[in-house]
Design a protein around this motif. Sequence first.
Motif, PDB file in Angstrom:
ATOM      1  N   VAL A   4       0.849  -1.204   0.000  1.00 11.36           N
ATOM      2  CA  VAL A   4       0.000   0.000   0.000  1.00 11.36           C
ATOM      3  C   VAL A   4       0.878   1.244   0.000  1.00 11.36           C
ATOM      4  CG1 VAL A   4      -1.742   1.277   1.317  1.00 11.36           C
ATOM      5  CG2 VAL A   4      -1.880  -1.224   1.137  1.00 11.36           C
ATOM      6  N   LYS A   5       1.889   1.210   0.863  1.00  8.37           N
ATOM      7  CA  LYS A   5       2.744   2.394   1.016  1.00  8.37           C
ATOM      8  C   LYS A   5       3.515   2.722  -0.267  1.00  8.37           C
ATOM      9  CE  LYS A   5       5.529   5.338   3.371  1.00  8.37           C
ATOM     10  NZ  LYS A   5       5.747   5.987   4.634  1.00  8.37           N
ATOM     11  N   LEU A   6       4.000   1.671  -0.954  1.00 12.92           N
ATOM     12  CA  LEU A   6       4.777   1.908  -2.181  1.00 12.92           C
ATOM     13  C   LEU A   6       3.959   2.704  -3.202  1.00 12.92           C
ATOM     14  CD1 LEU A   6       6.615  -1.514  -2.690  1.00 12.92           C
ATOM     15  CD2 LEU A   6       7.637   0.673  -2.060  1.00 12.92           C
ATOM     16  N   PHE A   7       2.694   2.363  -3.311  1.00 17.04           N
ATOM     17  CA  PHE A   7       1.853   3.117  -4.249  1.00 17.04           C
ATOM     18  C   PHE A   7       1.579   4.523  -3.723  1.00 17.04           C
ATOM     19  CE2 PHE A   7       0.985  -1.161  -5.822  1.00 17.04           C
ATOM     20  CZ  PHE A   7       1.021  -0.947  -7.181  1.00 17.04           C
ATOM     21  N   LEU A  51      -5.875  -3.615 -14.660  1.00 14.72           N
ATOM     22  CA  LEU A  51      -5.298  -4.486 -13.625  1.00 14.72           C
ATOM     23  C   LEU A  51      -3.806  -4.730 -13.881  1.00 14.72           C
ATOM     24  CD1 LEU A  51      -6.073  -6.238 -11.138  1.00 14.72           C
ATOM     25  CD2 LEU A  51      -6.395  -8.144 -12.713  1.00 14.72           C
ATOM     26  N   THR A  52      -3.494  -5.082 -15.104  1.00 15.08           N
ATOM     27  CA  THR A  52      -2.089  -5.373 -15.411  1.00 15.08           C
ATOM     28  C   THR A  52      -1.249  -4.090 -15.322  1.00 15.08           C
ATOM     29  OG1 THR A  52      -2.521  -5.181 -17.762  1.00 15.08           O
ATOM     30  CG2 THR A  52      -2.553  -7.381 -16.849  1.00 15.08           C
ATOM     31  N   GLY A  53      -1.895  -2.963 -15.658  1.00 13.85           N
ATOM     32  CA  GLY A  53      -1.204  -1.675 -15.557  1.00 13.85           C
ATOM     33  C   GLY A  53      -0.738  -1.415 -14.128  1.00 13.85           C
ATOM     34  N   ILE A  54      -1.550  -1.832 -13.161  1.00 13.85           N
ATOM     35  CA  ILE A  54      -1.201  -1.628 -11.750  1.00 13.85           C
ATOM     36  C   ILE A  54       0.079  -2.405 -11.419  1.00 13.85           C
ATOM     37  CG2 ILE A  54      -1.954  -2.134  -9.386  1.00 13.85           C
ATOM     38  CD1 ILE A  54      -4.843  -1.568 -10.368  1.00 13.85           C
ATOM     39  N   PHE A  55       0.154  -3.617 -11.932  1.00 13.60           N
ATOM     40  CA  PHE A  55       1.345  -4.433 -11.640  1.00 13.60           C
ATOM     41  C   PHE A  55       2.577  -3.912 -12.392  1.00 13.60           C
ATOM     42  CE2 PHE A  55      -2.107  -7.155 -10.336  1.00 13.60           C
ATOM     43  CZ  PHE A  55      -1.638  -7.621  -9.124  1.00 13.60           C
ATOM     44  N   LYS A  56       2.327  -3.337 -13.553  1.00 12.01           N
ATOM     45  CA  LYS A  56       3.454  -2.745 -14.280  1.00 12.01           C
ATOM     46  C   LYS A  56       3.967  -1.513 -13.530  1.00 12.01           C
ATOM     47  CE  LYS A  56       2.185  -4.136 -18.929  1.00 12.01           C
ATOM     48  NZ  LYS A  56       1.755  -3.643 -20.236  1.00 12.01           N
ATOM     49  N   ALA A  64       6.064  -2.644 -10.802  1.00 15.58           N
ATOM     50  CA  ALA A  64       7.385  -3.038 -11.312  1.00 15.58           C
ATOM     51  C   ALA A  64       8.280  -1.814 -11.470  1.00 15.58           C
ATOM     52  CB  ALA A  64       7.222  -3.763 -12.648  1.00 15.58           C
ATOM     53  N   LYS A  65       7.688  -0.722 -11.961  1.00 16.98           N
ATOM     54  CA  LYS A  65       8.475   0.508 -12.129  1.00 16.98           C
ATOM     55  C   LYS A  65       8.920   1.046 -10.775  1.00 16.98           C
ATOM     56  CE  LYS A  65       6.578   2.309 -16.385  1.00 16.98           C
ATOM     57  NZ  LYS A  65       5.415   3.028 -16.859  1.00 16.98           N
ATOM     58  N   ILE A  66       7.991   1.017  -9.807  1.00 16.80           N
ATOM     59  CA  ILE A  66       8.310   1.544  -8.472  1.00 16.80           C
ATOM     60  C   ILE A  66       9.466   0.735  -7.863  1.00 16.80           C
ATOM     61  CG2 ILE A  66       7.424   1.792  -6.112  1.00 16.80           C
ATOM     62  CD1 ILE A  66       4.636   2.310  -7.377  1.00 16.80           C
ATOM     63  N   LEU A  67       9.358  -0.585  -7.939  1.00 16.81           N
ATOM     64  CA  LEU A  67      10.401  -1.430  -7.341  1.00 16.81           C
ATOM     65  C   LEU A  67      11.710  -1.317  -8.122  1.00 16.81           C
ATOM     66  CD1 LEU A  67       8.260  -4.552  -6.420  1.00 16.81           C
ATOM     67  CD2 LEU A  67       9.254  -2.906  -4.851  1.00 16.81           C
ATOM     68  N   GLY A  68      11.577  -1.037  -9.410  1.00 18.85           N
ATOM     69  CA  GLY A  68      12.769  -0.842 -10.238  1.00 18.85           C
ATOM     70  C   GLY A  68      13.647   0.282  -9.690  1.00 18.85           C
ATOM     71  N   GLU A  69      13.003   1.259  -9.036  1.00 21.43           N
ATOM     72  CA  GLU A  69      13.770   2.378  -8.459  1.00 21.43           C
ATOM     73  C   GLU A  69      14.711   1.885  -7.365  1.00 21.43           C
ATOM     74  OE1 GLU A  69      11.152   5.343  -6.889  1.00 21.43           O
ATOM     75  OE2 GLU A  69      10.148   5.614  -8.816  1.00 21.43           O
ATOM     76  N   ASP A  70      14.357   0.745  -6.764  1.00 19.52           N
ATOM     77  CA  ASP A  70      15.203   0.197  -5.697  1.00 19.52           C
ATOM     78  C   ASP A  70      15.991  -1.010  -6.210  1.00 19.52           C
ATOM     79  OD1 ASP A  70      16.277   0.019  -3.166  1.00 19.52           O
ATOM     80  OD2 ASP A  70      14.683  -1.279  -2.412  1.00 19.52           O
TER      81      ASP A  70
END
Lengths: 308, 231
Positions: A80-83, A175-180, A183-189
Amino acid sequence: MTIVGKQTLSNLNDFQKEIHHDAKQLLDFDNFYSIFLKSKTVSETVDAVGRLIKNNQSHYEQFNPLFHYDNSFWITQLFVKLFRLRKLDYFSNLDSNQEIANCLRISGFPSLEFYFSTNSQLTKDGFYLREKNLQIDLLYLDIFNKDMFINADGFANLINSRIGKNLTAVDVKTLTGIFKTLAKILGEDDFSVDLNLLQSGNNQMLPLSKIDLPAIVTDQLFVLAQSRQKDIFALDNGFQIDFNEEMSLYLIQAIDSLGHSQWFFKVFDTYDQWTFLDVLTKYNWFLKWYLDNLNYLKIAYRDDLFPG
Amino acid sequence: MNLHIVGDNKIPILNNLINSKIDYLNSIKEAIDEHNYLLIYELLDSARYNEKIRQWPHADPNYFLSNMTETIQPELSEFLASKLLSFIRVHFPFLYFREIKTGVYEIIFGRWPSARTFGILDIIRIEFIFDEVAVNELKNYMDNPKSVEEQNAQLNELHRANQLYAAKKRSGFEADIERNNLAILKLEKDRAVLQLEREQIEKYSGSFQHFVDQAGNLYVDYLSEIQKENK
């Protein structure tokens, strides 16, 4: 001093050490929790949750706190926080009474509910995001090894499920856009991310796990494509189906340097935006063919994490 | 009789015969050098060329000369193929060709999987040599509505049998269903191929008969086109 007295002193010393241990553990918990709540970057947030989980796994010697949270609770909070860091509120962890719960819902998808689970047979420390009603895992997330992998079969099974069949192509795209986005958010880390059949890109090749593709499977594809008035072509190394004016799907065979043949799916479109999952979603007959022959068409993809 | 004198008398005749062959070979060599396709085809079969292109009935054949090209015909076919295949691609865009040996081209109907071979293209004679079985199957499918009905009835029968097997669940019923499914797939595949062939013929030739007529007229149509190009 008597022997009993010595023992008592030793016990008291141990007791003091244990209280100190518990106090430090609680202080650490407070510290990590505070960092998590105040964190402003992906890296800080992921790191704090990692520490909270580690802290959660340590035992208290004397004073068990009144609270206890499962590891999956912290992963849910992280999600939740990541978003929220991106000011996005796709996921909510509030239940119907508006209280924090150990589950996730996505606004606009009331029939879907998720929770995180683990696989005890897995040597890794990751979590699976599982749809509660269908018991389908959609992704694997390991914040310690920094991995995020989409479950290819999970998404295919989701759109073919009783719930998935009620989703429109636009819903699935959302739905898939949310997971993409995740992926972008986690890519930052610096997470290692694999979107597999959610990944668009004309160079994206999805290998099949089986080496042989029986003629009966491709014959079925030919008959279905013809009956749906889709142009299907025999190529020197496989097949091409033109689903529409801008998008074609290839089922092609390539021979590696050792002479081993390997079949691949490849989606090619004018604007480089269609994914294999989009094809499965939009063309129900193709999805049916794919799932009916999954034994042969299963995408070779991280069998250690997504067995079966 | 002096046999030497008789023999010597034959020298002019032999010279004429040999010169005519040399002239023929020189002509065909020159025509190849100049990409003079009309002349090449005329030299390969002058009687046919004169009858069909010049409309001269009862023209004399030149087989005694053109026979000399027999040994070079595979290479000559390869030389002539590219232009002829370009022409065919325009007028029969659903036909594809695979060179199965030097200068010999197999006709493939369509680019879909399981596309059927329809015979051979004779480049030297500018002629489709169709496989009768394949062509008749298509003719039957297009011109005989009963054949489609029969095919559908066969499929329905197999589907019905599967429903019965599944309902009764006798021992080994799964194998029976599996066998039927294979038969259904084969029939559906055959039907899909015929349907695609039919669509192409209707799109580009209108009817089966018109396709056959067009194909039969390949020699005249092709060489007439080259004549127009040369004007």
